[in-house]
Design an enzyme around this catalytic site. Structure first.
Site, short mmCIF file in Angstrom:
data_model
loop_
_atom_site.label_atom_id
_atom_site.label_comp_id
_atom_site.label_asym_id
_atom_site.label_seq_id
_atom_site.Cartn_x
_atom_site.Cartn_y
_atom_site.Cartn_z
N LYS A 95 41.52 45.91 36.79
CA LYS A 95 40.84 47.16 37.14
C LYS A 95 39.36 47.06 36.75
O LYS A 95 39.00 46.33 35.83
CB LYS A 95 41.48 48.35 36.39
CG LYS A 95 42.94 48.59 36.76
CD LYS A 95 43.09 49.09 38.20
CE LYS A 95 44.54 49.33 38.56
NZ LYS A 95 44.86 48.96 39.95
N VAL A 96 38.54 47.83 37.46
CA VAL A 96 37.09 47.78 37.23
C VAL A 96 36.74 48.08 35.77
O VAL A 96 35.84 47.47 35.19
CB VAL A 96 36.37 48.80 38.17
CG1 VAL A 96 34.88 48.82 37.88
CG2 VAL A 96 36.62 48.44 39.62
N GLN A 105 39.42 37.38 32.31
CA GLN A 105 39.71 37.88 33.66
C GLN A 105 39.60 36.75 34.68
O GLN A 105 40.42 36.64 35.59
CB GLN A 105 38.75 39.01 34.02
CG GLN A 105 38.92 40.25 33.15
CD GLN A 105 38.21 41.48 33.71
OE1 GLN A 105 38.00 41.59 34.90
NE2 GLN A 105 37.83 42.38 32.82
N SER A 139 40.79 38.33 51.22
CA SER A 139 40.16 39.64 51.09
C SER A 139 38.73 39.58 51.60
O SER A 139 38.09 38.53 51.55
CB SER A 139 40.16 40.05 49.62
OG SER A 139 39.31 41.16 49.41
N ALA A 192 35.46 37.85 39.43
CA ALA A 192 36.55 36.87 39.35
C ALA A 192 37.46 37.00 40.56
O ALA A 192 37.89 36.00 41.15
CB ALA A 192 37.34 37.08 38.06
N TYR A 193 37.77 38.24 40.96
CA TYR A 193 38.64 38.46 42.12
C TYR A 193 37.99 37.88 43.38
O TYR A 193 38.65 37.17 44.16
CB TYR A 193 38.89 39.97 42.30
CG TYR A 193 39.83 40.28 43.44
CD1 TYR A 193 41.20 40.09 43.30
CD2 TYR A 193 39.35 40.78 44.65
CE1 TYR A 193 42.07 40.38 44.34
CE2 TYR A 193 40.21 41.06 45.70
CZ TYR A 193 41.57 40.87 45.54
OH TYR A 193 42.43 41.14 46.58
N LYS A 197 39.34 34.74 45.78
CA LYS A 197 39.63 34.89 47.21
C LYS A 197 38.73 33.98 48.07
O LYS A 197 39.14 33.61 49.17
CB LYS A 197 39.51 36.36 47.62
CG LYS A 197 40.60 37.25 47.01
CD LYS A 197 42.01 36.81 47.39
CE LYS A 197 43.07 37.85 47.06
NZ LYS A 197 44.42 37.47 47.50
N ARG A 231 45.81 51.55 50.11
CA ARG A 231 46.30 52.37 48.99
C ARG A 231 47.50 51.68 48.34
O ARG A 231 48.64 51.78 48.82
CB ARG A 231 46.70 53.76 49.49
CG ARG A 231 45.51 54.63 49.90
CD ARG A 231 45.89 56.06 50.22
NE ARG A 231 46.74 56.17 51.41
CZ ARG A 231 46.29 56.17 52.67
NH1 ARG A 231 45.00 56.03 52.92
NH2 ARG A 231 47.14 56.30 53.67
#
Length: 276
Positions: A95-96, A105, A139, A192-193, A197, A231
């Site tokens: 999460k942010v 992370q 993503s 990191a995300y 990706k 969502r």
């Protein structure tokens, strides 16, 4: 050994993965496997779909655990003699507002999203049958992260000749650079995300190239995609798409007709090939 076609969706006990399984149960002419790390959650998701009149099957899979991947590989080989559709959907995101150090992370996110996905591919891609379809869920974050990289890194990640070994070295370097807190100085973006990706999208491009070189006559199509902002537990309630809408592009790529020879080795969102 069963002659029935078989599809596997990783990380599919909830969110986009569950929506992909639901759609494949309705549209894919064969057995569809819902997989999850936790068998209880997986079986609960299967029961939920059975209530809807669908017939998914379950197999445990933790993409962080090489032994778990090999168990699935051996099961598919023995029961079906291979695999027709693989959707690599499993992934994580912090999460942010998470307070874990960025280096932690980075290591944890890349372990699953890049290295775990790569390990699944290493074991299962050789099982893909002629006219098989492989979908790596990436993503749009890979696009924005790529733009946040130094020109040198961008050039490497856009290269048509980068090897899997070189990509692995780069992904490993990102994690090491975060530990030394020099990642931005070394040209990496602060996500990191996003970097994980980038890894998935570039891995897909490499894998498609290798399929062209090694299995050209098998008509296998492999692509990366972005499901959109959906969502889920990962993206939260403000996201614009329902899980069913998020599943549309992955399912479209998983069900490309046997007559199709494209897209292949592309980054696709909203059923449209995007530039990389």
């Amino acid at each position: 050994m069963s002659n029935v076609p078989v599809a596997v969706v990783t990380g599919s006990n909830k969110g986009i993965g569950l929506a992909i399984v639901r759609a494949l149960c309705k549209q894919f002419p064969g057995d569809v496997y819902l997989t999850s790390r936790d068998p209880d959650r997986g079986q609960a998701a299967v029961a939920q779909l059975q209530q809807e009149g669908l017939k998914p099957l379950f197999h445990q899979l933790d993409i962080d655990d090489p032994q778990s991947i090999r168990a699935l590989r051996d099961f598919l080989k023995e029961k079906y003699g291979g695999l027709n559709v693989l959707v690599n959907n499993a992934g994580i995101a912090f999460k942010v507002n998470d307070t874990a150090p960025f280096a932690v992370q980075a290591e944890v996110t890349l372990k699953t999203n890049f290295f775990g996905t790569r390990n699944v591919c290493t074991e299962l891609l050789p099982l893909i049958k002629p006219y098989g379809r492989v979908v790596n869920v990436s993503s749009m974050a890979s696009n924005s992260a790529l733009k946040g990289c130094s020109p040198e890194l961008q050039q490497k990640f856009r290269s048509d000749t980068i090897t899997e070994e070189e990509l692995v070295q780069l992904m490993t370097k990102f994690v090491e650079d975060t530990k030394k807190n020099i990642h931005q100085k070394e040209g990496w973006p602060n996500t990191a995300y996003g970097v994980s990706k980038i890894g998935v999208t570039v891995l897909s491009r490499i894998q498609a190239r290798l399929l062209n070189e090694q299995r050209k006559g098998d008509h296998i199509l492999l692509n990366a995609c972005c499901p959109g902002w959906v969502r889920t537990d990962m993206a939260g309630p403000k996201a614009t798409k329902s899980p069913e809408e998020g599943a549309e592009t992955p399912v479209y790529l998983a069900l490309l007709p046997s007559s199709a020879d494209a897209p292949h080795g592309q980054f696709v969102s909203d059923k449209t090939v995007r530039p990389w």
